[in-house]
Design a protein around this motif. Structure first.
Motif, short mmCIF file in Angstrom:
data_model
loop_
_atom_site.label_atom_id
_atom_site.label_comp_id
_atom_site.label_asym_id
_atom_site.label_seq_id
_atom_site.Cartn_x
_atom_site.Cartn_y
_atom_site.Cartn_z
N TYR B 130 -49.10 -54.10 33.15
CA TYR B 130 -49.10 -52.76 32.59
C TYR B 130 -47.90 -52.54 31.67
CZ TYR B 130 -52.81 -50.98 35.63
OH TYR B 130 -54.00 -50.75 36.24
N ALA B 131 -48.12 -51.73 30.61
CA ALA B 131 -47.01 -51.30 29.76
C ALA B 131 -46.24 -50.20 30.49
CB ALA B 131 -47.53 -50.78 28.43
N PHE B 132 -45.12 -49.77 29.92
CA PHE B 132 -44.25 -48.84 30.65
C PHE B 132 -44.97 -47.55 31.04
CE2 PHE B 132 -40.91 -45.59 30.91
CZ PHE B 132 -40.18 -46.15 31.94
N ILE B 133 -45.63 -46.92 30.03
CA ILE B 133 -46.30 -45.64 30.31
C ILE B 133 -47.40 -45.85 31.33
CG2 ILE B 133 -47.64 -43.76 29.30
CD1 ILE B 133 -44.76 -43.78 28.46
N GLN B 134 -48.15 -46.96 31.18
CA GLN B 134 -49.23 -47.25 32.14
C GLN B 134 -48.67 -47.38 33.55
OE1 GLN B 134 -50.70 -50.74 30.08
NE2 GLN B 134 -52.65 -49.72 29.72
N THR B 135 -47.50 -48.03 33.67
CA THR B 135 -46.89 -48.20 34.98
C THR B 135 -46.57 -46.87 35.63
OG1 THR B 135 -45.94 -50.27 34.28
CG2 THR B 135 -44.94 -49.23 36.18
N VAL B 136 -45.97 -45.96 34.83
CA VAL B 136 -45.60 -44.67 35.39
C VAL B 136 -46.84 -43.88 35.82
CG1 VAL B 136 -44.49 -42.46 34.88
CG2 VAL B 136 -43.46 -44.58 34.09
#
Lengths: 198, 195
Positions: B130-136
């Motif tokens: 996951y990319a950063f935003i996806q992770t959050v």
């Protein structure tokens, strides 16, 4: 403490799962087939035994206040070893167990035994305790694995089918909760019968 | 990076792959604290708070420190130590700056450290790429899923306190049966929005 005692304690009298209700997550998550259950059980036993060994042999060097972080580092080292070993030699099993291999590190059984036993007892006792507790865990997880595989898929250890209308639900998550609920209920009945006899 | 939409990630984490009922993570706290509504609520808030922050921090750590230095094999050791110390930091921070929230979450924060769901989310976002935003968003979905499951479960459990249950099935066995039925219900979310 007699040697045999520290070995057999983990099997039934202080069974880590059924009596102490520790380490539920891997127990329920990867017991959908007997093979996965056995793989998880062996991996956990390996980590448990070796972390017990290392902690017990270095217990005089570990300062009291820093013991928990030290335990965690020792345990996570062995978990990393297991993770990479499995990925190299048993890739299908590694894929099936998924995130639960690295999560052995937070399996409460291991930290609990390090703290309660290995930090206070001799090398041989800790070794036996690790193996005994590990076998206790294997016993329960493989039992659940076999029950779920037989009822849900009609096979044992991937053998050919011998039940022809298996209920798939037992392989799905609800089956795990049902199986452990029934197992604990049966254990309670057994315990209360035994108490009545006395 | 993974191509799934943010909405898809959120719904899948919240309902379809509910962390407790479908993935069996964080069970110790789920069965341990779910006796009273306030306690469950406090625990859920602590999980939402810690999980979101810790997955963001582990993402940064993994992609900016471990990966460039070829230290992926230290993932397990680093994540657990980082999460444990992060919880301590958050506790100090809350105590100093948001005492109101600290009083509400105080006793649950240390408990969260041993919640395997927190660590699992850190490993899973690495597995899923996951990319950063996806992770959050994923962490938010997972922790809200935890909240939904534990609140429903507590409600049923409190009602069952006054129900006549056979002696050997009292306590844990009944709790497991409730979880089985809830998990059966959540199985029905499979295929929602084509996920």
């Amino acid at each position: 403490m007699p040697k045999l005692r520290s070995f057999t304690n983990g099997l039934l009298r202080e069974n880590p799962v059924l009596v102490l209700v520790l380490g539920l997550c891997p127990l329920l998550a990867v017991s959908n087939t007997a093979i996965n259950a056995l793989g998880m059980g062996i991996a956990t036993t390996f980590v448990l035994t070796f972390s017990n060994l290392v902690i017990s042999s270095t217990r005089r060097l570990i300062p009291e206040d820093l013991r928990i972080p030290v335990f965690v580092i020792v345990i996570s080292t062995f978990v990393t070893v297991t993770d990479y070993f499995m990925a190299a030699y048993f890739p299908p099993l590694h894929r099936a167990l998924g995130v639960f291999v690295p999560l052995i590190v937070v399996n409460c059984i291991i930290l609990a035994r390090a703290e309660a036993f290995a930090y206070r007892n001799s090398l041989i006792d800790s070794l036996l305790d690790g193996i005994g507790m590990g076998l206790g865990f294997i016993l329960v997880i493989v039992t659940i694995g076999i029950i779920r595989e037989v009822l849900g898929n009609g096979t044992i250890f991937g053998s050919s089918k011998f039940i022809f209308h298996p209920g798939l639900i037992m392989v799905f998550p609800p089956g795990a909760y049902l199986t452990i609920g029934f197992l604990m209920g049966i254990l309670n009945i057994w315990n209360s019968r035994r108490r009545m006899k006395r | 990076m993974n191509e799934v939409s943010l909405f898809g990630i959120f719904v899948s984490a919240l309902l379809i792959n509910n962390i407790i009922l479908m993935r069996f993570l964080g069970l110790c706290s789920f069965f341990g604290v779910s006796r009273h509504m306030e306690v469950s609520l406090g625990m859920s808030m602590a999980v939402i708070f810690v999980m979101t922050i810790s997955s963001a921090v582990t993402w940064i750590l993994y992609y900016f420190i471990l990966l460039p230095l070829n230290l992926e094999f230290l993932k397990i050791s680093t994540f657990i130590l980082v999460i444990a110390s992060l919880v301590q930091l958050e506790e100090l921070f809350l105590k100093r700056y948001i005492p109101h929230l600290y009083r509400a979450l105080g006793i649950y924060l240390p408990l969260v450290t041993t919640n395997c769901a927190i660590l699992a989310v850190a490993f899973l976002h690495v597995d899923y790429n996951y990319a950063f935003i996806q992770t959050v968003v994923y962490a938010l979905g997972v922790s809200l899923g935890y909240t939904v499951a534990i609140m429903l479960f507590t409600g049923i459990r409190m009602r069952l306190e006054i129900a006549p249950i056979p002696e050997p099935l009292k306590g844990y066995p009944t709790a497991f049966f409730i979880a089985a039925l809830m998990s059966l219900a959540f199985l029905g979310f499979k295929g929602l929005f084509g996920l």
